[in-house]
Design a protein around this motif. Sequence first.
Motif, PDB file in Angstrom:
ATOM      1  N   MET A 131       5.105   9.091  12.027  1.00 18.87           N
ATOM      2  CA  MET A 131       3.888   8.302  11.830  1.00 18.87           C
ATOM      3  C   MET A 131       3.604   8.126  10.336  1.00 18.87           C
ATOM      4  O   MET A 131       3.376   7.009   9.865  1.00 18.87           O
ATOM      5  CB  MET A 131       2.700   8.993  12.510  1.00 18.87           C
ATOM      6  CG  MET A 131       1.400   8.242  12.399  1.00 18.87           C
ATOM      7  SD  MET A 131       0.076   8.977  13.373  1.00 18.87           S
ATOM      8  CE  MET A 131       0.054  10.650  12.778  1.00 18.87           C
ATOM      9  N   PHE A 132       3.654   9.206   9.568  1.00 18.43           N
ATOM     10  CA  PHE A 132       3.358   9.115   8.134  1.00 18.43           C
ATOM     11  C   PHE A 132       4.468   8.394   7.373  1.00 18.43           C
ATOM     12  O   PHE A 132       4.196   7.724   6.371  1.00 18.43           O
ATOM     13  CB  PHE A 132       3.088  10.496   7.541  1.00 18.43           C
ATOM     14  CG  PHE A 132       1.691  10.966   7.792  1.00 18.43           C
ATOM     15  CD1 PHE A 132       0.654  10.572   6.970  1.00 18.43           C
ATOM     16  CD2 PHE A 132       1.388  11.776   8.878  1.00 18.43           C
ATOM     17  CE1 PHE A 132      -0.648  10.970   7.205  1.00 18.43           C
ATOM     18  CE2 PHE A 132       0.095  12.186   9.123  1.00 18.43           C
ATOM     19  CZ  PHE A 132      -0.927  11.786   8.288  1.00 18.43           C
ATOM     20  N   LEU A 133       5.708   8.486   7.839  1.00 19.10           N
ATOM     21  CA  LEU A 133       6.785   7.714   7.228  1.00 19.10           C
ATOM     22  C   LEU A 133       6.533   6.222   7.414  1.00 19.10           C
ATOM     23  O   LEU A 133       6.705   5.425   6.484  1.00 19.10           O
ATOM     24  CB  LEU A 133       8.136   8.105   7.831  1.00 19.10           C
ATOM     25  CG  LEU A 133       9.354   7.368   7.282  1.00 19.10           C
ATOM     26  CD1 LEU A 133       9.523   7.644   5.796  1.00 19.10           C
ATOM     27  CD2 LEU A 133      10.606   7.770   8.045  1.00 19.10           C
ATOM     28  N   GLY A 134       6.088   5.830   8.601  1.00 21.52           N
ATOM     29  CA  GLY A 134       5.731   4.433   8.848  1.00 21.52           C
ATOM     30  C   GLY A 134       4.586   3.982   7.957  1.00 21.52           C
ATOM     31  O   GLY A 134       4.608   2.862   7.421  1.00 21.52           O
ATOM     32  N   TYR A 135       3.593   4.858   7.792  1.00 26.89           N
ATOM     33  CA  TYR A 135       2.470   4.537   6.903  1.00 26.89           C
ATOM     34  C   TYR A 135       2.962   4.314   5.468  1.00 26.89           C
ATOM     35  O   TYR A 135       2.551   3.372   4.795  1.00 26.89           O
ATOM     36  CB  TYR A 135       1.439   5.660   6.890  1.00 26.89           C
ATOM     37  CG  TYR A 135       0.643   5.831   8.160  1.00 26.89           C
ATOM     38  CD1 TYR A 135       0.480   4.813   9.075  1.00 26.89           C
ATOM     39  CD2 TYR A 135       0.024   7.043   8.441  1.00 26.89           C
ATOM     40  CE1 TYR A 135      -0.261   4.988  10.230  1.00 26.89           C
ATOM     41  CE2 TYR A 135      -0.723   7.231   9.582  1.00 26.89           C
ATOM     42  CZ  TYR A 135      -0.864   6.201  10.480  1.00 26.89           C
ATOM     43  OH  TYR A 135      -1.615   6.375  11.608  1.00 26.89           O
ATOM     44  N   ALA A 136       3.835   5.205   4.991  1.00 30.47           N
ATOM     45  CA  ALA A 136       4.324   5.107   3.608  1.00 30.47           C
ATOM     46  C   ALA A 136       5.106   3.809   3.401  1.00 30.47           C
ATOM     47  O   ALA A 136       4.931   3.120   2.382  1.00 30.47           O
ATOM     48  CB  ALA A 136       5.201   6.308   3.271  1.00 30.47           C
ATOM     49  N   LEU A 137       5.955   3.454   4.357  1.00 30.77           N
ATOM     50  CA  LEU A 137       6.749   2.237   4.229  1.00 30.77           C
ATOM     51  C   LEU A 137       5.858   0.990   4.253  1.00 30.77           C
ATOM     52  O   LEU A 137       6.065   0.055   3.488  1.00 30.77           O
ATOM     53  CB  LEU A 137       7.792   2.166   5.344  1.00 30.77           C
ATOM     54  CG  LEU A 137       8.892   3.231   5.301  1.00 30.77           C
ATOM     55  CD1 LEU A 137       9.780   3.143   6.534  1.00 30.77           C
ATOM     56  CD2 LEU A 137       9.709   3.107   4.032  1.00 30.77           C
ATOM     57  N   LYS A 138       4.857   0.988   5.128  1.00 26.85           N
ATOM     58  CA  LYS A 138       3.963  -0.165   5.214  1.00 26.85           C
ATOM     59  C   LYS A 138       3.120  -0.283   3.950  1.00 26.85           C
ATOM     60  O   LYS A 138       2.904  -1.389   3.444  1.00 26.85           O
ATOM     61  CB  LYS A 138       3.073  -0.032   6.461  1.00 26.85           C
ATOM     62  CG  LYS A 138       2.535  -1.338   6.935  1.00 26.85           C
ATOM     63  CD  LYS A 138       3.688  -2.226   7.361  1.00 26.85           C
ATOM     64  CE  LYS A 138       3.188  -3.498   7.982  1.00 26.85           C
ATOM     65  NZ  LYS A 138       4.246  -4.483   8.180  1.00 26.85           N
ATOM     66  N   LEU A 139       2.630   0.832   3.442  1.00 28.78           N
ATOM     67  CA  LEU A 139       1.867   0.798   2.188  1.00 28.78           C
ATOM     68  C   LEU A 139       2.721   0.276   1.043  1.00 28.78           C
ATOM     69  O   LEU A 139       2.238  -0.492   0.202  1.00 28.78           O
ATOM     70  CB  LEU A 139       1.340   2.195   1.835  1.00 28.78           C
ATOM     71  CG  LEU A 139       0.014   2.596   2.433  1.00 28.78           C
ATOM     72  CD1 LEU A 139      -0.325   4.029   2.054  1.00 28.78           C
ATOM     73  CD2 LEU A 139      -1.096   1.665   1.992  1.00 28.78           C
ATOM     74  N   LYS A 140       3.982   0.683   0.998  1.00 27.58           N
ATOM     75  CA  LYS A 140       4.892   0.201  -0.045  1.00 27.58           C
ATOM     76  C   LYS A 140       5.050  -1.314   0.047  1.00 27.58           C
ATOM     77  O   LYS A 140       5.017  -2.013  -0.971  1.00 27.58           O
ATOM     78  CB  LYS A 140       6.251   0.901   0.095  1.00 27.58           C
ATOM     79  CG  LYS A 140       7.253   0.501  -0.936  1.00 27.58           C
ATOM     80  CD  LYS A 140       6.892   1.075  -2.278  1.00 27.58           C
ATOM     81  CE  LYS A 140       7.995   0.807  -3.275  1.00 27.58           C
ATOM     82  NZ  LYS A 140       7.536   0.996  -4.640  1.00 27.58           N
ATOM     83  N   GLU A 141       5.183  -1.815   1.266  1.00 28.47           N
ATOM     84  CA  GLU A 141       5.295  -3.266   1.468  1.00 28.47           C
ATOM     85  C   GLU A 141       4.039  -3.986   1.000  1.00 28.47           C
ATOM     86  O   GLU A 141       4.118  -5.001   0.306  1.00 28.47           O
ATOM     87  CB  GLU A 141       5.536  -3.550   2.955  1.00 28.47           C
ATOM     88  CG  GLU A 141       5.620  -5.009   3.307  1.00 28.47           C
ATOM     89  CD  GLU A 141       5.730  -5.227   4.803  1.00 28.47           C
ATOM     90  OE1 GLU A 141       5.288  -6.295   5.272  1.00 28.47           O
ATOM     91  OE2 GLU A 141       6.255  -4.346   5.508  1.00 28.47           O
ATOM     92  N   TYR A 142       2.860  -3.447   1.346  1.00 27.46           N
ATOM     93  CA  TYR A 142       1.606  -4.066   0.916  1.00 27.46           C
ATOM     94  C   TYR A 142       1.464  -4.041  -0.605  1.00 27.46           C
ATOM     95  O   TYR A 142       1.022  -5.009  -1.211  1.00 27.46           O
ATOM     96  CB  TYR A 142       0.405  -3.365   1.554  1.00 27.46           C
ATOM     97  CG  TYR A 142       0.289  -3.567   3.046  1.00 27.46           C
ATOM     98  CD1 TYR A 142       0.836  -4.664   3.689  1.00 27.46           C
ATOM     99  CD2 TYR A 142      -0.396  -2.646   3.836  1.00 27.46           C
ATOM    100  CE1 TYR A 142       0.725  -4.840   5.048  1.00 27.46           C
ATOM    101  CE2 TYR A 142      -0.527  -2.823   5.206  1.00 27.46           C
ATOM    102  CZ  TYR A 142       0.039  -3.918   5.798  1.00 27.46           C
ATOM    103  OH  TYR A 142      -0.086  -4.096   7.143  1.00 27.46           O
ATOM    104  N   GLU A 143       1.844  -2.924  -1.222  1.00 29.19           N
ATOM    105  CA  GLU A 143       1.760  -2.819  -2.683  1.00 29.19           C
ATOM    106  C   GLU A 143       2.665  -3.847  -3.356  1.00 29.19           C
ATOM    107  O   GLU A 143       2.271  -4.468  -4.344  1.00 29.19           O
ATOM    108  CB  GLU A 143       2.136  -1.400  -3.125  1.00 29.19           C
ATOM    109  CG  GLU A 143       1.105  -0.362  -2.762  1.00 29.19           C
ATOM    110  CD  GLU A 143       1.600   1.065  -2.920  1.00 29.19           C
ATOM    111  OE1 GLU A 143       2.778   1.260  -3.321  1.00 29.19           O
ATOM    112  OE2 GLU A 143       0.827   1.988  -2.636  1.00 29.19           O
ATOM    113  N   GLU A 144       3.861  -4.039  -2.814  1.00 27.27           N
ATOM    114  CA  GLU A 144       4.764  -5.044  -3.377  1.00 27.27           C
ATOM    115  C   GLU A 144       4.204  -6.448  -3.219  1.00 27.27           C
ATOM    116  O   GLU A 144       4.290  -7.271  -4.129  1.00 27.27           O
ATOM    117  CB  GLU A 144       6.136  -4.948  -2.713  1.00 27.27           C
ATOM    118  CG  GLU A 144       6.926  -3.729  -3.126  1.00 27.27           C
ATOM    119  CD  GLU A 144       8.223  -3.560  -2.345  1.00 27.27           C
ATOM    120  OE1 GLU A 144       8.498  -4.391  -1.434  1.00 27.27           O
ATOM    121  OE2 GLU A 144       8.939  -2.601  -2.624  1.00 27.27           O
ATOM    122  N   ASN A 145       3.613  -6.730  -2.045  1.00 24.65           N
ATOM    123  CA  ASN A 145       3.030  -8.055  -1.826  1.00 24.65           C
ATOM    124  C   ASN A 145       1.897  -8.335  -2.802  1.00 24.65           C
ATOM    125  O   ASN A 145       1.810  -9.432  -3.363  1.00 24.65           O
ATOM    126  CB  ASN A 145       2.512  -8.186  -0.390  1.00 24.65           C
ATOM    127  CG  ASN A 145       3.631  -8.289   0.620  1.00 24.65           C
ATOM    128  OD1 ASN A 145       4.754  -8.636   0.287  1.00 24.65           O
ATOM    129  ND2 ASN A 145       3.325  -7.983   1.860  1.00 24.65           N
TER     130      ASN A 145
END
Length: 162
Positions: A131-145
């Motif tokens: 769950m937290f790995l998914g959160y980290a990956l999604k946050l990284k995507e949002y930060e890049e966007n």
Amino acid sequence: MAFQGFEQKYLKKSISKIFAEISEHLSGLMKINTEVQYIDGTKLEANAYKNSFVYKTRVLHAQERLWQRITESIILLNQEYGYNYRYQQKYSSQEIGYIVQYLMEVMVREEIVLQYGKGKRKHESQRAYDMFLGYALKLKEYEENVFICGERNSYSKTDWEP
């Protein structure tokens, strides 16, 4: 009738086979990629331009909702396992990455075997890790966007300029 008579009397192959051979020969000479369909010089692909724009406001709203879910998950993690993670209003992917790293260290220390696939029951620590790995990956995507958008309100996924 003239075309039909010509095809029956003079052609040794069907007109469709001849057309296919001519097309192959011309595309070879012109070095045309036959994997992509071109009409009038326009490149057409399946799902072309589908979801091709990233809007900054949508990313920011999604990021806020994710931060709320992360806060709820951290509170539950602290309650269930006795951890003492800080929760706040905003998180970075790096902060969540530290939680992911710690959860992996806990699983290694407790010798928990990772389970994936149907019919396999995951350990609670692995569920939290995933769950937290998914959160980290999604946050990284949002930060890049948000970084790519910069001062603009949106950008195209196909031609953004850094």
